[in-house]
Structure formats: structure tokens, C-alpha cells
Design a protein around this motif. Structure first.
Motif, PDB file in Angstrom:
ATOM      1  N   ARG A   1       6.011 -48.404  42.995  1.00 13.43           N
ATOM      2  CA  ARG A   1       6.331 -47.859  41.671  1.00 13.43           C
ATOM      3  C   ARG A   1       6.262 -46.337  41.670  1.00 13.43           C
ATOM      4  O   ARG A   1       7.096 -45.667  41.072  1.00 13.43           O
ATOM      5  N   ALA A   2       5.248 -45.803  42.342  1.00 11.83           N
ATOM      6  CA  ALA A   2       5.083 -44.349  42.379  1.00 11.83           C
ATOM      7  C   ALA A   2       6.248 -43.679  43.101  1.00 11.83           C
ATOM      8  O   ALA A   2       6.657 -42.580  42.739  1.00 11.83           O
ATOM      9  N   LEU A   3       6.798 -44.356  44.105  1.00 13.40           N
ATOM     10  CA  LEU A   3       7.844 -43.754  44.919  1.00 13.40           C
ATOM     11  C   LEU A   3       9.253 -44.145  44.489  1.00 13.40           C
ATOM     12  O   LEU A   3      10.220 -43.757  45.136  1.00 13.40           O
ATOM     13  N   ALA A   4       9.376 -44.864  43.411  1.00 13.56           N
ATOM     14  CA  ALA A   4      10.692 -45.319  42.942  1.00 13.56           C
ATOM     15  C   ALA A   4      11.642 -44.153  42.715  1.00 13.56           C
ATOM     16  O   ALA A   4      12.841 -44.261  42.973  1.00 13.56           O
ATOM     17  N   ASP A   5      11.098 -43.023  42.273  1.00 15.20           N
ATOM     18  CA  ASP A   5      11.929 -41.839  42.023  1.00 15.20           C
ATOM     19  C   ASP A   5      11.894 -40.841  43.184  1.00 15.20           C
ATOM     20  O   ASP A   5      12.375 -39.720  43.059  1.00 15.20           O
ATOM     21  N   LYS A   6      11.310 -41.262  44.303  1.00 15.18           N
ATOM     22  CA  LYS A   6      11.209 -40.421  45.510  1.00 15.18           C
ATOM     23  C   LYS A   6      10.366 -39.172  45.285  1.00 15.18           C
ATOM     24  O   LYS A   6      10.498 -38.180  45.981  1.00 15.18           O
ATOM     25  N   ARG A   7       9.482 -39.223  44.288  1.00  7.49           N
ATOM     26  CA  ARG A   7       8.567 -38.120  43.996  1.00  7.49           C
ATOM     27  C   ARG A   7       7.162 -38.693  43.845  1.00  7.49           C
ATOM     28  O   ARG A   7       6.994 -39.812  43.391  1.00  7.49           O
TER      29      ARG A   7
ATOM     30  N   GLU B   1       4.057 -40.526  56.191  1.00 10.70           N
ATOM     31  CA  GLU B   1       5.259 -40.341  57.002  1.00 10.70           C
ATOM     32  C   GLU B   1       6.477 -40.066  56.122  1.00 10.70           C
ATOM     33  O   GLU B   1       7.316 -39.234  56.470  1.00 10.70           O
ATOM     34  N   GLN B   2       6.573 -40.766  54.997  1.00 13.41           N
ATOM     35  CA  GLN B   2       7.691 -40.536  54.086  1.00 13.41           C
ATOM     36  C   GLN B   2       7.661 -39.112  53.534  1.00 13.41           C
ATOM     37  O   GLN B   2       8.709 -38.481  53.362  1.00 13.41           O
ATOM     38  N   ILE B   3       6.460 -38.608  53.285  1.00 13.13           N
ATOM     39  CA  ILE B   3       6.317 -37.227  52.805  1.00 13.13           C
ATOM     40  C   ILE B   3       6.699 -36.256  53.923  1.00 13.13           C
ATOM     41  O   ILE B   3       7.474 -35.328  53.718  1.00 13.13           O
ATOM     42  N   TRP B   4       6.159 -36.474  55.109  1.00 16.83           N
ATOM     43  CA  TRP B   4       6.449 -35.581  56.236  1.00 16.83           C
ATOM     44  C   TRP B   4       7.929 -35.563  56.591  1.00 16.83           C
ATOM     45  O   TRP B   4       8.464 -34.527  56.978  1.00 16.83           O
ATOM     46  N   ASN B   5       8.587 -36.714  56.468  1.00 19.55           N
ATOM     47  CA  ASN B   5      10.013 -36.809  56.792  1.00 19.55           C
ATOM     48  C   ASN B   5      10.903 -36.246  55.696  1.00 19.55           C
ATOM     49  O   ASN B   5      12.112 -36.154  55.878  1.00 19.55           O
ATOM     50  N   GLY B   6      10.320 -35.892  54.578  1.00 20.06           N
ATOM     51  CA  GLY B   6      11.094 -35.351  53.475  1.00 20.06           C
ATOM     52  C   GLY B   6      11.727 -36.408  52.590  1.00 20.06           C
ATOM     53  O   GLY B   6      12.550 -36.096  51.741  1.00 20.06           O
ATOM     54  N   ASP B   7      11.371 -37.669  52.812  1.00 23.59           N
ATOM     55  CA  ASP B   7      11.910 -38.755  51.997  1.00 23.59           C
ATOM     56  C   ASP B   7      11.283 -38.789  50.605  1.00 23.59           C
ATOM     57  O   ASP B   7      11.871 -39.327  49.670  1.00 23.59           O
TER      58      ASP B   7
END
Length: 61
Positions: free
Chosen positions: A12-18, A50-56
Motif C-alpha cells: 500500500r505504501a509503495l502503490a504510488d512509487k513514493r 533495493e527498490q529505493i536504491w534502484n530508483g523504483d
């Protein structure tokens, strides 16, 4: 907190990629709520990192 609940919280937190500071704090609190971090919880957190580091995922200020 149960592993499935943590997974849902992260999804839910990452649904908007933020990721907001509040969402980040809530996820960490859920993982550490029982004062133990299971290997499965650690893996969820690593995947988030990893998603943060990859810029996702973008971290909001």
C-alpha cells in the motif's frame, strides 16, 4: 505484526512509487513490534531498500 500484514502495508505504501517518512516509520515499527526481526521480515525490508536504491521508489521529505 504478522508477515502478511507487513507485506500488505509495504504494498500500500509503495502503490504510488513514493515512500513518505510516516510510511517508512510505520513499516519499521511493524517489523520491530515484537522486538525480533525474522529472516522473512528482513527480506521484505531488503527488497524495499533495493527498490529505493534502484530508483523504483522515491523517498519523500
Amino acid at each position: 505484526m504478522e508477515l502478511e500484514q507487513i507485506k500488505t502495508m509495504i504494498e500500500r505504501a509503495l502503490a504510488d512509487k513514493r515512500l513518505s517518512p510516516l510510511e517508512s516509520d510505520s513499516i519499521k515499527a511493524a517489523i520491530y513490534s515484537d522486538k525480533k526481526v525474522t529472516p522473512e521480515e528482513a527480506e521484505l525490508f531488503r527488497n524495499l531498500q533495493e527498490q529505493i536504491w534502484n530508483g523504483d521508489v522515491i523517498i519523500e521529505e
